[in-house]
Design a protein around this motif. Structure first.
Motif: not given
Length: 96
Positions: A12-17, A48-50, A55-56
Motif C-alpha cells: 500500500l502506497l499512501v500519500a498524505v498532505c 484518526g483515518t490518517v 499504519a497500513r
C-alpha cells in the motif's frame, strides 16, 4: 488532511498532505516539491483515518506541517528525518 491510497506490487502506497498545500510548489536549496492533485489528491479525512492509513502503508509520502507533525506524534516518522522544503515539511516512510 487529504489521503490517497493505492495498491502497488510492493504494498500500500499512501500519500498524505495538508489541504492548504495541495497544488502548491515548495523549494529549498536543492529540492523542489510539487504537491500535485494527481498524486496527493484524494479524500479529506480526520487524524484518526490518517493514522490508520499510515499504519497500513508499506510506503508513504507526507507533506504539510499538520500531516508531518501527526506522523511524528503517532510514531511513524522520526523528527530527525523530516525535510523542511520552503515553508512546509516533507517526510517519507518505507517499511522494509
Amino acid at each position: 488532511m487529504i489521503v490517497n491510497e493505492r495498491q502497488t506490487p510492493e504494498g500500500l502506497l499512501v500519500a498524505v498532505c495538508d489541504e492548504d498545500v495541495l497544488g502548491e510548489t515548495f523549494e529549498s536549496e536543492d529540492v523542489s516539491l510539487t504537491v500535485t492533485e494527481e498524486f496527493y489528491g484524494g479524500e479529506t479525512v480526520d487524524e484518526g483515518t490518517v493514522a490508520d492509513s499510515l499504519a497500513r502503508a508499506a510506503v508513504a509520502n507526507i507533506v504539510g506541517r499538520e500531516a508531518v507533525e501527526l506522523a511524528i506524534a503517532e510514531g511513524f516518522i522520526d523528527e530527525a528525518n523530516v525535510l523542511e522544503v520552503g515553508s512546509t515539511l516533507h517526510a517519507q516512510l518505507l517499511w522494509m
